[in-house]
Scaffold this motif. Structure first.
Motif, PDB file in Angstrom:
ATOM      1  N   ASP A 163     -31.593  -7.458  23.806  1.00  0.00           N
ATOM      2  CA  ASP A 163     -31.100  -8.078  22.573  1.00  0.00           C
ATOM      3  C   ASP A 163     -31.218  -7.181  21.351  1.00  0.00           C
ATOM      4  O   ASP A 163     -30.651  -7.486  20.303  1.00  0.00           O
ATOM      5  CB  ASP A 163     -31.852  -9.393  22.301  1.00  0.00           C
ATOM      6  N   THR A 164     -31.968  -6.083  21.458  1.00  0.00           N
ATOM      7  CA  THR A 164     -32.116  -5.173  20.310  1.00  0.00           C
ATOM      8  C   THR A 164     -31.468  -3.815  20.601  1.00  0.00           C
ATOM      9  O   THR A 164     -30.455  -3.467  20.002  1.00  0.00           O
ATOM     10  CB  THR A 164     -33.605  -4.984  19.945  1.00  0.00           C
ATOM     11  N   ILE A 165     -32.022  -3.058  21.554  1.00  0.00           N
ATOM     12  CA  ILE A 165     -31.544  -1.686  21.803  1.00  0.00           C
ATOM     13  C   ILE A 165     -30.120  -1.684  22.365  1.00  0.00           C
ATOM     14  O   ILE A 165     -29.209  -1.072  21.801  1.00  0.00           O
ATOM     15  CB  ILE A 165     -32.506  -0.948  22.753  1.00  0.00           C
ATOM     16  N   ALA A 166     -29.909  -2.396  23.486  1.00  0.00           N
ATOM     17  CA  ALA A 166     -28.584  -2.392  24.118  1.00  0.00           C
ATOM     18  C   ALA A 166     -27.546  -3.078  23.236  1.00  0.00           C
ATOM     19  O   ALA A 166     -26.398  -2.624  23.137  1.00  0.00           O
ATOM     20  CB  ALA A 166     -28.662  -3.082  25.479  1.00  0.00           C
ATOM     21  N   ALA A 167     -27.931  -4.177  22.576  1.00  0.00           N
ATOM     22  CA  ALA A 167     -26.978  -4.916  21.744  1.00  0.00           C
ATOM     23  C   ALA A 167     -26.486  -4.074  20.576  1.00  0.00           C
ATOM     24  O   ALA A 167     -25.294  -4.057  20.249  1.00  0.00           O
ATOM     25  CB  ALA A 167     -27.627  -6.204  21.238  1.00  0.00           C
ATOM     26  N   GLU A 168     -27.404  -3.338  19.928  1.00  0.00           N
ATOM     27  CA  GLU A 168     -26.991  -2.512  18.788  1.00  0.00           C
ATOM     28  C   GLU A 168     -26.119  -1.345  19.240  1.00  0.00           C
ATOM     29  O   GLU A 168     -25.147  -0.983  18.558  1.00  0.00           O
ATOM     30  CB  GLU A 168     -28.219  -1.996  18.043  1.00  0.00           C
ATOM     31  N   SER A 169     -26.423  -0.752  20.394  1.00  0.00           N
ATOM     32  CA  SER A 169     -25.590   0.331  20.913  1.00  0.00           C
ATOM     33  C   SER A 169     -24.166  -0.158  21.156  1.00  0.00           C
ATOM     34  O   SER A 169     -23.195   0.493  20.751  1.00  0.00           O
ATOM     35  CB  SER A 169     -26.190   0.873  22.213  1.00  0.00           C
ATOM     36  N   LYS A 170     -24.034  -1.325  21.786  1.00  0.00           N
ATOM     37  CA  LYS A 170     -22.695  -1.876  22.059  1.00  0.00           C
ATOM     38  C   LYS A 170     -21.959  -2.184  20.756  1.00  0.00           C
ATOM     39  O   LYS A 170     -20.762  -1.950  20.633  1.00  0.00           O
ATOM     40  CB  LYS A 170     -22.818  -3.137  22.909  1.00  0.00           C
ATOM     41  N   ARG A 171     -22.681  -2.738  19.778  1.00  0.00           N
ATOM     42  CA  ARG A 171     -22.040  -3.088  18.512  1.00  0.00           C
ATOM     43  C   ARG A 171     -21.501  -1.845  17.813  1.00  0.00           C
ATOM     44  O   ARG A 171     -20.379  -1.837  17.295  1.00  0.00           O
ATOM     45  CB  ARG A 171     -23.056  -3.805  17.607  1.00  0.00           C
ATOM     46  N   LEU A 172     -22.303  -0.767  17.813  1.00  0.00           N
ATOM     47  CA  LEU A 172     -21.866   0.466  17.159  1.00  0.00           C
ATOM     48  C   LEU A 172     -20.664   1.083  17.870  1.00  0.00           C
ATOM     49  O   LEU A 172     -19.769   1.643  17.227  1.00  0.00           O
ATOM     50  CB  LEU A 172     -23.028   1.464  17.109  1.00  0.00           C
ATOM     51  N   ILE A 173     -20.638   1.002  19.204  1.00  0.00           N
ATOM     52  CA  ILE A 173     -19.489   1.534  19.959  1.00  0.00           C
ATOM     53  C   ILE A 173     -18.233   0.725  19.636  1.00  0.00           C
ATOM     54  O   ILE A 173     -17.146   1.278  19.433  1.00  0.00           O
ATOM     55  CB  ILE A 173     -19.782   1.524  21.467  1.00  0.00           C
ATOM     56  N   ASN A 174     -18.370  -0.608  19.581  1.00  0.00           N
ATOM     57  CA  ASN A 174     -17.213  -1.450  19.267  1.00  0.00           C
ATOM     58  C   ASN A 174     -16.629  -1.118  17.901  1.00  0.00           C
ATOM     59  O   ASN A 174     -15.422  -1.218  17.681  1.00  0.00           O
ATOM     60  CB  ASN A 174     -17.615  -2.928  19.299  1.00  0.00           C
ATOM     61  N   GLU A 175     -17.484  -0.700  16.967  1.00  0.00           N
ATOM     62  CA  GLU A 175     -17.012  -0.397  15.618  1.00  0.00           C
ATOM     63  C   GLU A 175     -16.184   0.888  15.566  1.00  0.00           C
ATOM     64  O   GLU A 175     -15.518   1.154  14.572  1.00  0.00           O
ATOM     65  CB  GLU A 175     -18.195  -0.287  14.652  1.00  0.00           C
ATOM     66  N   THR A 176     -16.219   1.684  16.624  1.00  0.00           N
ATOM     67  CA  THR A 176     -15.410   2.913  16.647  1.00  0.00           C
ATOM     68  C   THR A 176     -13.947   2.616  16.966  1.00  0.00           C
ATOM     69  O   THR A 176     -13.093   3.473  16.777  1.00  0.00           O
ATOM     70  CB  THR A 176     -15.949   3.923  17.680  1.00  0.00           C
ATOM     71  N   TYR A 177     -13.667   1.406  17.470  1.00  0.00           N
ATOM     72  CA  TYR A 177     -12.279   1.045  17.782  1.00  0.00           C
ATOM     73  C   TYR A 177     -11.562   0.566  16.515  1.00  0.00           C
ATOM     74  O   TYR A 177     -12.185   0.194  15.519  1.00  0.00           O
ATOM     75  CB  TYR A 177     -12.237  -0.042  18.843  1.00  0.00           C
ATOM     76  N   SER A 178     -10.248   0.560  16.583  1.00  0.00           N
ATOM     77  CA  SER A 178      -9.461   0.117  15.426  1.00  0.00           C
ATOM     78  C   SER A 178      -9.683  -1.366  15.180  1.00  0.00           C
ATOM     79  O   SER A 178     -10.084  -2.119  16.076  1.00  0.00           O
ATOM     80  CB  SER A 178      -7.970   0.368  15.684  1.00  0.00           C
ATOM     81  N   ALA A 179      -9.410  -1.794  13.951  1.00  0.00           N
ATOM     82  CA  ALA A 179      -9.576  -3.207  13.597  1.00  0.00           C
ATOM     83  C   ALA A 179      -8.702  -4.088  14.478  1.00  0.00           C
ATOM     84  O   ALA A 179      -9.081  -5.213  14.827  1.00  0.00           O
ATOM     85  CB  ALA A 179      -9.228  -3.410  12.121  1.00  0.00           C
ATOM     86  N   PHE A 180      -7.517  -3.566  14.857  1.00  0.00           N
ATOM     87  CA  PHE A 180      -6.620  -4.344  15.721  1.00  0.00           C
ATOM     88  C   PHE A 180      -7.288  -4.642  17.067  1.00  0.00           C
ATOM     89  O   PHE A 180      -7.301  -5.771  17.543  1.00  0.00           O
ATOM     90  CB  PHE A 180      -5.320  -3.567  15.936  1.00  0.00           C
ATOM     91  N   LEU A 181      -7.901  -3.589  17.686  1.00  0.00           N
ATOM     92  CA  LEU A 181      -8.559  -3.780  18.977  1.00  0.00           C
ATOM     93  C   LEU A 181      -9.807  -4.648  18.847  1.00  0.00           C
ATOM     94  O   LEU A 181     -10.106  -5.471  19.714  1.00  0.00           O
ATOM     95  CB  LEU A 181      -8.928  -2.434  19.592  1.00  0.00           C
ATOM     96  N   GLN A 182     -10.549  -4.468  17.746  1.00  0.00           N
ATOM     97  CA  GLN A 182     -11.762  -5.250  17.560  1.00  0.00           C
ATOM     98  C   GLN A 182     -11.473  -6.740  17.494  1.00  0.00           C
ATOM     99  O   GLN A 182     -12.310  -7.569  17.834  1.00  0.00           O
ATOM    100  CB  GLN A 182     -12.498  -4.810  16.293  1.00  0.00           C
ATOM    101  N   GLY A 183     -10.259  -7.078  17.060  1.00  0.00           N
ATOM    102  CA  GLY A 183      -9.865  -8.488  17.004  1.00  0.00           C
ATOM    103  C   GLY A 183      -9.812  -9.142  18.373  1.00  0.00           C
ATOM    104  O   GLY A 183      -9.889 -10.367  18.476  1.00  0.00           O
TER     105      GLY A 183
END
Length: 798
Positions: free
Chosen positions: A62-82
Motif C-alpha cells: 500500500d505504500t512502496i508498490a502503490a506509489e511506484s505504480k502511481r508515478l508510472i501512470n503519471e508518465t502517460y498522457s492525460a487521455f490514456l490516464q482517463g
C-alpha cells in the motif's frame, strides 16, 4: 591525457548514479503504520515479516508498490490516464529511490466462467494462432478457435457521407467466425434452477405454494407482490396457469405494481431468485439458506460441446491428431512435449514463444495444471505462481518485484524451488520484496524487516531490520519463534467412526478408497496438485453436518465489515434499541441511522477524472457514519460509532458483563478472538482484510453452525509462527467439543499435531491421485516412505 583523466573522474566506483542503492521510506502512515522510516537495499532479497496485522502489506503493497505504480501512470498522457484506475498518493512524507514495481499478489484471478489458465497467461492466444495456421481442415482465423468469441453475421444498407454527396444504399456485410459454443456460451456448463424446489405447483399462491425459505404467503411482502400483481390468479394452482401467466410468473420484466396502496416492483421468479440468492456469497448465508441454494441450482456439463466450450468446427480442426480442445485438456507438461513434436519452420517463432511459456509452468511447479482449468478454481498460491510466469523469462532488470507469501499452498518439497526462483530474479539485478512467514524463505533473505510488535493498533512499527542472524539474536516475537518446532504427540486420540470415501475419481484421483476418521484431528497432505482438494471438496458429501471453510474470497463492499458479516451487528443493534426504547434500524449506517450527508459511508468521494479521486472525511458526522441524533443514544456509556471502533478483544469485554452485557454478541466476539482476530476492529471494512484474515473470519462465522465435521483448507495461510500455536489450540478445542476436524495443510506444525495423516501423491497431476500413506504422524516419520515423511522427520528432528 585529458581523455584518461575524464575516464578516471567518471569511473564506476565513484559515479553519482551508484549512490542510489536504497529505497528510502520516511514517515509512512498508511493504515496502522506509525511514522515508519526505513531504508531498503536495492538489488537484494528483502523479507518482511511480523505477526498477522502488523503492517507488512501496508508498508510493502500500500505504500512502496502503490506509489511506484502511481508515478508510472503519471508518465502517460492525460487521455490514456482517463482509461486507467486512479490512485491516490499513499500517506507518506518521503519515498525516494523507487523503481518500477511489479506486484505478484494472492488475489484470486476472478471467478469469470470464461477465464481459464490459458486465457490468463496468453498460452491460449498462441495456441489459437498455431491452429489457425496449421490446423486441418482450416476453419478460419484465430477467433474461430476462441470460446470467448461468438460467430456474428450481418448485412444491410449503410449511409456514407462524403462532402456534399450522400449515398444511402451502400450494401455492407460483416462476418466474424468465432469458436464459442452456442448452447453454453463458452462456459462449458449449463445451469438450471429446479422449479420443484421453489414452489409446490399443486397449490395456489394464496395457499402458500412457495417453498423458498422465508417466503410466507400471509405476511411476506415479496409473496404479496406476486399474489396482487394482476399477472396471475392467486387462487389458481400454479400447474393450472396459462402459458401467458407462467411466462409472466417465471420470467416477467421488472414492472411497478401497487400492493395494499404501496408502490412496489414486480419481477419474474427466476430473475428474483438469481438476484436474491445466487448473487450472494454462499459462505455468508445461514445454513438453511445455503442448503436451499445447493438443492435448487443444478450445474451440468454442456451436452453440445461436452464441456470443451468450443463449436464443432473448432473441435474438428487438428494438428498431429490433436484438436485445440484436446491440447487445452492435457496436463501442461504433456502439452509442452506435444508442442516440441510440432515441426514447422513457418511458425518457428510462435512455437519457441509457446514452448517457453509452457516450460515456465513446469519450472514453477504448475506442470500438473491444464490450460482449460477455470482460473477461479486456482488456490491463492497457484494464482500467484501463474502470475509469475510472464516475469520469469523477462529481460527487464532493476525492477522491484513484490510478492505476497509466494509459498502459500506449497508443500515443503516445493518451497526450495520457489526460493530458487526468487534468487534468480534477484541475481538478474532486481529488487525482490517478499512478505512471508515461512522460516525457509526468511533464511535466504539478504535483509529482513520485522514489523510489530503486535497487530492492528499494537503494530505498525519496525521492531528489527538487518540480517537473519541478527533477527534470531534479537528479542522480537519473530526472532523468538523462528526456530520453533512442534513435537509429535505422545498419544493420539482414538476415532469415534469414519467418513467413508469409495472410488473417488474427481479430477486426478485414481479410484481412491479411504476412511477419514471422525472425532479426531485429521490432516490431508501431499505435494501441490496431488489431489488433496479433489479428495476433500470433491468427495466428502456436503450434507447438513459438514461445514466447509475454504479460501474463496468474501463478497462485500467497503460498507461490509466483520460486524455485518458475522451477524454481530444484529444483537448489538437490538441491545441499543432496547436500552433506548427506539427501533434497531436507527443503529445501521446502511439504513435509517445513516448520516444524510455521506449516506453512512463516513467519507465524501470526489471523482476528479484522470486525477486520483479524493475521499474526504464527512464534515457533518466526522467520519462516524451515523446521524448526530443517533449518536445521542448510548449503551454502557458508549455510542454506536464508538462500539464499532472497538477491537474485538475490547468489545468482547464490553459485551461480556455490566450494563452492556449481550450474550449473543459476546458469543460471536469470543469466536473471533478464538481464531486470532482479536486485533481487528469490528467496523473495519472487509476490503482491507488479508486472505488469511478472511478465511479465519469465515471460520469464526461457521463455528456457530451445528455441523459435526469441519473441513478447513490451509488455515495457516497468512499466520505468523507465533499464531500457529494459537490455531492448534483452537483445532484441539473443536475436537474436544465433539467435532471432527479435517484439515488440508502443508505446515509441518499442523502435521505433527495431527491424530491421523492421509498423504496423497506420490507426485502431482497424473503422477498423483493415490493414497501413499495413512496413519499417525509418528508412523509417517518412522517410515519416511514419502516426501512428506522425509520433510516432517527433518522438521521434528527425528
Amino acid at each position: 591525457m585529458s581523455r584518461t583523466t575524464r575516464t578516471d573522474a567518471q569511473s564506476p566506483a565513484t559515479h553519482d548514479a551508484d549512490s542510489h542503492d536504497m529505497i528510502r521510506v520516511h514517515g509512512a502512515r498508511e493504515n496502522n503504520l506509525k511514522d515508519v522510516s526505513i531504508e531498503i537495499p536495492k538489488r537484494r532479497l528483502t523479507v518482511f515479516t511480523g505477526v498477522s496485522g502488523s503492517g507488512k502489506s501496508s508498508l510493502v503493497f500500500d505504500t512502496i508498490a502503490a506509489e511506484s505504480k502511481r508515478l508510472i501512470n503519471e508518465t502517460y498522457s492525460a487521455f490514456l490516464q482517463g482509461f486507467m484506475p486512479t490512485m491516490a498518493r499513499p500517506e507518506v512524507d518521503v519515498l525516494d529511490g523507487l523503481t518500477t514495481a511489479i506486484t505478484v499478489d494472492q488475489q484470486r484471478m476472478g471467478g469469470d466462467p470464461r477465464s481459464t489458465v490459458g486465457t490468463a497467461t496468453d498460452a491460449n492466444a498462441m495456441l489459437r494462432i498455431l491452429f489457425s495456421r496449421l490446423g486441418k481442415p482450416h476453419i478460419g482465423p484465430p477467433s474461430a478457435y476462441s470460446f470467448n468469441t461468438a460467430s456474428v453475421r450481418a448485412s444491410g444498407g449503410i449511409t456514407v457521407e462524403r462532402g456534399a454527396e450522400k449515398t444511402k444504399t451502400v450494401k455492407a456485410t460483416f462476418n466474424r467466425t468465432g469458436g464459442m459454443c452456442t448452447r453454453c456460451e463458452g462456459r462449458g456448463k449449463v445451469s438450471d434452477i429446479d422449479l420443484t424446489q421453489l414452489y409446490d405447483d399443486s397449490k395456489s399462491l394464496a395457499e402458500g405454494a412457495f417453498t423458498i425459505p422465508g417466503w410466507k404467503s400471509d405476511s411476506q411482502w415479496t409473496v404479496q407482490v406476486y399474489a396482487q400483481s394482476g399477472f396471475v390468479d392467486p387462487d389458481k394452482p400454479i400447474r393450472s396457469f396459462t402459458k401467458k401467466e407462467m411466462q409472466a410468473f417465471l420470467y416477467g420484466e421488472p414492472t411497478k405494481v401497487k400492493v395494499n396502496g404501496v408502490n412496489l416492483t414486480y419481477e419474474g421468479l427466476i430473475p428474483k431468485i438469481q438476484k436474491s440468492f445466487l448473487s450472494k456469497d454462499k459462505e455468508a448465508m445461514q445454513p438453511h439458506i445455503r442448503a436451499f441454494v445447493e438443492r435448487a441450482v443444478t450445474f451440468a456439463t454442456c451436452p453440445e460441446c461436452d464441456g470443451t466450450r468450443l463449436t464443432e468446427g473448432a473441435r474438428s480442426s487438428k494438428i498431429n491428431r490433436k484438436s485445440i480442445a484436446d491440447a487445452c485438456a492435457m496436463e501442461i507438461r504433456d502439452l509442452a512435449e506435444w508442442v516440441r513434436g510440432v515441426k514447422e519452420p513457418s511458425v518457428a517463432p510462435l512455437l519457441t514463444a509457446l514452448q517457453q511459456t509452457l516450460d515456465s509452468f513446469v519450472q514453477i511447479g504448475l506442470g500438473y495444471l491444464s490450460l482449460d482449468r477455470a482460473s477461479g478454481t486456482l488456490s491463492g498460491g497457484e494464482a500467484q505462481r501463474v502470475k509469475m510466469i510472464r516475469h520469469l523469462g523477462s529481460s527487464l532488470t532493476d525492477v522491484t518485484y513484490v510478492f505476497d507469501e509466494p509459498t502459500a499452498g506449497l508443500h515443503p518439497h516445493d518451497i526450495q524451488r520457489m526460493n530458487n526462483l526468487l534468487l534468480q530474479l534477484r541475481d538478474k539485478g532486481n529488487t525482490v520484496l517478499v512478505v512471508e512467514h515461512k522460516p525457509e524463505v526468511i533464511a535466504i533473505a539478504d535483509h529482513v524487516v520485522d514489523l510489530g510488535p503486535g497487530a492492528g493498533t499494537a503494530g505498525g512499527t519496525v521492531c528489527f531490520e538487518g540480517t537473519v542472524e541478527g533477527l534470531k539474536a534479537g528479542d522480537t516475537i519473530t526472532g523468538r519463534h523462528l526456530d520453533d518446532r512442534a513435537s509429535l504427540k505422545e498419544e493420539v486420540r482414538k476415532s469415534t467412526g469414519a467418513l467413508e470415501i469409495r472410488g473417488a475419481t474427481a479430477n486426478n484421483l485414481q479410484g481412491v478408497d479411504v476412511d477419514i476418521p471422525l472425532g479426531v484431528l485429521s490432516v490431508i497432505t501431499g505435494v501441490a496438485g496431488s489431489g488433496k482438494s479433489s479428495l476433500v471438496h470433491g468427495s466428502i458429501p456436503t450434507e447438513e453436518g459438514v461445514v466447509s471453510v475454504d479460501q474463496s474470497p468474501i463478497r462485500g463492499s467497503r460498507r461490509s465489515n466483520p460486524a455485518t458479516y458475522t451477524g454481530l451487528l444484529d444483537p448489538i443493534r437490538k441491545a441499543f434499541a432496547k436500552a433506548n426504547d427506539v427501533k434497531p434500524a436507527l443503529f445501521s449506517a446502511n439504513s435509517e441511522g445513516a448520516c444524510p450527508s455521506c449516506n453512512g459511508a463516513g467519507v465524501i468521494y470526489s471523482d476528479l477524472g484522470i486525477m486520483a479521486g479524493t475521499a474526504t472525511t464527512c464534515e457533518d458526522c466526522g467520519g462516524k457514519r451515523f446521524d448526530a441524533s443517533v449518536l445521542e443514544y448510548r449503551l454502557g456509556g458508549r455510542d454506536i460509532s464508538e462500539v464499532l471502533a472497538m477491537p474485538v478483544t475490547e468489545a468482547e469485554e464490553f459485551f461480556g458483563s455490566g450494563e452492556a452485557a449481550t450474550p449473543a454478541a459476546h458469543r460471536i466476539l469470543q469466536r473471533l478472538a478464538d481464531v486470532g482476530l482479536g486485533y481487528l476492529t469490528i467496523g473495519q471494512p472487509l476490503t482491507t482484510l488479508s486472505g488469511g484474515e478472511r478465511q479465519r473470519l469465515k471460520l469464526a462465522t461457521h463455528m456457530g453452525d451445528k455441523g459435526g465435521v469441519y473441513v478447513l483448507d490451509e488455515p495457516t495461510t497468512g499466520l505468523h509462527l507465533a499464531d500457529v500455536e494459537q490455531l492448534l489450540g483452537l483445532l484441539d478445542r473443536l475436537v474436544e467439543s465433539g467435532k471432527s476436524v479435517i484439515v488440508i495443510e502443508h505446515h509441518q506444525a499442523v502435521m505433527a499435531h495431527a491424530d491421523w495423516i492421509i498423504d496423497l501423491g506420490p507426485g502431482a497431476g497424473h503422477d498423483g491421485g493415490k493414497i501413499v500413506f495413512e496413519g499417525t504422524p509418528a508412523d509417517l516419520v518412522a517410515a519416511r516412505s514419502t516426501l512428506t515423511g522425509e520433510h516432517l522427520a527433518a522438521y521434528v528432528g527425528a
